[in-house]
Scaffold this motif. Structure first.
Motif, mmCIF file in Angstrom:
data_model
loop_
_atom_site.group_PDB
_atom_site.id
_atom_site.type_symbol
_atom_site.label_atom_id
_atom_site.label_comp_id
_atom_site.label_asym_id
_atom_site.label_seq_id
_atom_site.Cartn_x
_atom_site.Cartn_y
_atom_site.Cartn_z
ATOM 1 N N GLY A 124 0.783 -1.228 0.000
ATOM 2 C CA GLY A 124 0.000 0.000 0.000
ATOM 3 C C GLY A 124 0.812 1.273 0.000
ATOM 4 N N LEU A 125 1.911 1.294 0.759
ATOM 5 C CA LEU A 125 2.680 2.535 0.860
ATOM 6 C C LEU A 125 4.097 2.271 1.350
ATOM 7 N N ILE A 126 4.934 3.275 1.170
ATOM 8 C CA ILE A 126 6.281 3.309 1.710
ATOM 9 C C ILE A 126 6.311 4.392 2.783
ATOM 10 N N GLN A 127 6.925 4.074 3.925
ATOM 11 C CA GLN A 127 7.123 5.096 4.950
ATOM 12 C C GLN A 127 8.562 5.032 5.413
ATOM 13 N N MET A 128 9.149 6.175 5.682
ATOM 14 C CA MET A 128 10.565 6.191 6.064
ATOM 15 C C MET A 128 10.901 7.472 6.812
ATOM 16 N N MET A 129 11.970 7.376 7.587
ATOM 17 C CA MET A 129 12.490 8.532 8.297
ATOM 18 C C MET A 129 13.969 8.670 7.927
ATOM 19 N N PRO A 130 14.257 9.313 6.790
ATOM 20 C CA PRO A 130 15.640 9.405 6.307
ATOM 21 C C PRO A 130 16.426 10.476 7.061
ATOM 22 N N ASP A 131 17.722 10.490 6.807
ATOM 23 C CA ASP A 131 18.547 11.573 7.313
ATOM 24 C C ASP A 131 17.989 12.894 6.768
ATOM 25 N N PRO A 132 17.889 13.930 7.611
ATOM 26 C CA PRO A 132 17.340 15.213 7.127
ATOM 27 C C PRO A 132 18.054 15.766 5.908
ATOM 28 N N LEU A 133 19.325 15.386 5.692
ATOM 29 C CA LEU A 133 20.050 15.872 4.521
ATOM 30 C C LEU A 133 19.408 15.415 3.215
ATOM 31 N N TRP A 134 18.614 14.326 3.280
ATOM 32 C CA TRP A 134 17.936 13.830 2.082
ATOM 33 C C TRP A 134 16.657 14.607 1.789
ATOM 34 N N GLY A 135 16.218 15.422 2.738
ATOM 35 C CA GLY A 135 14.939 16.106 2.581
ATOM 36 C C GLY A 135 14.844 16.940 1.322
ATOM 37 N N LYS A 180 -6.537 7.099 0.616
ATOM 38 C CA LYS A 180 -6.786 8.533 0.554
ATOM 39 C C LYS A 180 -5.625 9.285 1.187
ATOM 40 N N MET A 181 -5.155 10.333 0.502
ATOM 41 C CA MET A 181 -4.007 11.077 0.995
ATOM 42 C C MET A 181 -4.290 11.755 2.328
ATOM 43 N N ASP A 182 -5.545 12.143 2.572
ATOM 44 C CA ASP A 182 -5.824 12.791 3.854
ATOM 45 C C ASP A 182 -5.740 11.798 5.009
ATOM 46 N N GLU A 183 -5.783 10.489 4.723
ATOM 47 C CA GLU A 183 -5.626 9.465 5.754
ATOM 48 C C GLU A 183 -4.160 9.175 6.046
ATOM 49 N N ILE A 184 -3.330 9.224 5.002
ATOM 50 C CA ILE A 184 -1.933 8.816 5.166
ATOM 51 C C ILE A 184 -0.966 9.998 5.141
ATOM 52 N N ALA A 185 -1.481 11.232 5.145
ATOM 53 C CA ALA A 185 -0.618 12.413 5.168
ATOM 54 C C ALA A 185 0.369 12.295 6.322
ATOM 55 N N PRO A 186 1.662 12.463 6.073
ATOM 56 C CA PRO A 186 2.669 12.204 7.104
ATOM 57 C C PRO A 186 2.498 13.014 8.386
ATOM 58 N N ALA A 187 1.962 14.204 8.299
ATOM 59 C CA ALA A 187 1.788 15.036 9.494
ATOM 60 C C ALA A 187 0.795 14.429 10.479
ATOM 61 N N LYS A 188 -0.052 13.499 10.014
ATOM 62 C CA LYS A 188 -1.080 12.915 10.863
ATOM 63 C C LYS A 188 -0.624 11.653 11.591
ATOM 64 N N TRP A 189 0.573 11.181 11.310
ATOM 65 C CA TRP A 189 1.055 9.926 11.872
ATOM 66 C C TRP A 189 1.544 10.101 13.307
ATOM 67 N N TYR A 190 1.499 8.994 14.075
ATOM 68 C CA TYR A 190 2.337 8.906 15.258
ATOM 69 C C TYR A 190 3.613 8.213 14.814
ATOM 70 N N VAL A 191 4.727 8.871 14.996
ATOM 71 C CA VAL A 191 6.034 8.288 14.679
ATOM 72 C C VAL A 191 6.944 8.477 15.894
ATOM 73 N N ALA A 192 7.977 7.651 15.971
ATOM 74 C CA ALA A 192 8.908 7.702 17.094
ATOM 75 C C ALA A 192 10.334 7.854 16.571
ATOM 76 N N ALA A 193 11.241 8.258 17.452
ATOM 77 C CA ALA A 193 12.602 8.549 17.051
ATOM 78 C C ALA A 193 13.325 7.325 16.505
ATOM 79 N N ASN A 194 12.893 6.119 16.877
ATOM 80 C CA ASN A 194 13.562 4.912 16.366
ATOM 81 C C ASN A 194 12.833 4.302 15.185
ATOM 82 N N ASP A 195 11.919 5.046 14.565
ATOM 83 C CA ASP A 195 11.265 4.562 13.341
ATOM 84 C C ASP A 195 12.207 4.728 12.145
#
Length: 289
Positions: free
Chosen positions: A86-97, A274-289
């Protein structure tokens, strides 16, 4: 393209090979990280252990999307999409932003790091109805707690006992459980990062908003006790990746906004999501994700 057995599904490996030497110069591994989106489980993956040898990293004035790293990424994505992921999720190094923003399929959000200096001048008062208990990530009660936490968070990578046991096995973690009237209502896993001189709060699951607050405060107390009992260790602060739900809790507890921002990226592979369901700002994420 190759696959290898992973605890939750098949991992996918894309490799870059130098045609002149027939040697592997890079790889991009994608591992399964199933997510929970508003009441349903969705198949998802994230990049893991990607590398490219130094000689192959230069862009050489090429379009960034023609870079070997992006080509490996695209190869793996095509295979995952064919397999119904369904989707890809990731927390890359900020330099990749900055680079990731060149591709419109990547949806990006920033989550700030908030910190609290140690030692604490005054400890946090926790209501007498709560008890702090020892716990391990394989405790089966975490499965029921996750079901409640999933409703609280809405969108998150799944954090049941099986996932937490695997996820926290890669580095030493410290655990803390919260009980209310004998029922487990909170769990937190934290790490002491000696090089960064900080205690980082990682995975949190909680039955409700009040339990979430108590669990965060208990993690702060655990960090403070670690510093007091281990004077030779480097730990100057307790830190946490701050989502919208967590922000008012840490503000009230006296945390300050640190200078670091986590980058969280979502790429939709299944157009029915739906993008409004998976928009990254709406997630709970943790520092070790």
């Amino acid at each position: 393209e190759k696959t290898w057995s992973h605890r939750f599904d098949k991992a996918v490996i894309a490799m870059a090979i130098d045609k002149a030497t027939d040697k592997i110069v890079g790889q991009a591994i994608f591992i399964p990280t199933p997510v929970w989106i508003n009441g349903r489980e969705i198949s998802a993956y994230r990049p893991f252990a990607t590398f490219l040898i130094k000689e192959a990293r230069s862009f050489q004035n090429l379009n960034p999307l023609s870079h070997p790293m992006f080509k490996m990424y695209k190869m793996a994505i095509n295979l995952l999409k064919e397999n119904g992921v369904g989707l890809i999720q990731m927390m890359p190094d900020p330099l990749w932003g900055r680079m990731l923003r060149l591709a419109p399929e990547f949806h990006i959000a920033k989550f700030p790091l908030w910190s609290l200096k140690l030692p604490l001048v005054d400890g946090f008062k926790i209501s007498a109805e709560y008890s702090v208990v020892e716990i391990q990530p394989d405790d089966v009660r975490l499965n029921q707690l996750w079901e409640k936490s999933a409703i609280l968070y809405g969108t998150s990578a799944i954090r049941n006992a099986e996932v937490l046991t695997w996820k926290t096995s890669h580095f030493p973690h410290f655990y803390c459980g919260i009980e209310r009237s004998g029922e487990l209502v909170g769990f937190v896993a934290s790490r002491h990062k000696n090089r960064d001189r900080q205690w980082i709060i990682c995975d949190i699951i909680a039955a409700d908003a009040e339990a979430l607050k108590v669990t965060i405060l208990a993690a702060c107390h655990q960090a403070n006790e670690f510093k007091r009992n281990n004077p030779a260790e480097n730990v100057d602060k307790v830190a946490i990746l701050t989502t919208e739900m967590i922000l008012p809790i840490v503000q009230k507890a006296g945390f300050y906004k640190d200078s670091y921002n986590f980058i969280f990226v979502v790429q939709r592979l299944d157009d029915s999501l739906k993008m409004d369901e998976i928009a990254p700002a709406k997630w709970y994420v943790a520092a070790n994700d």
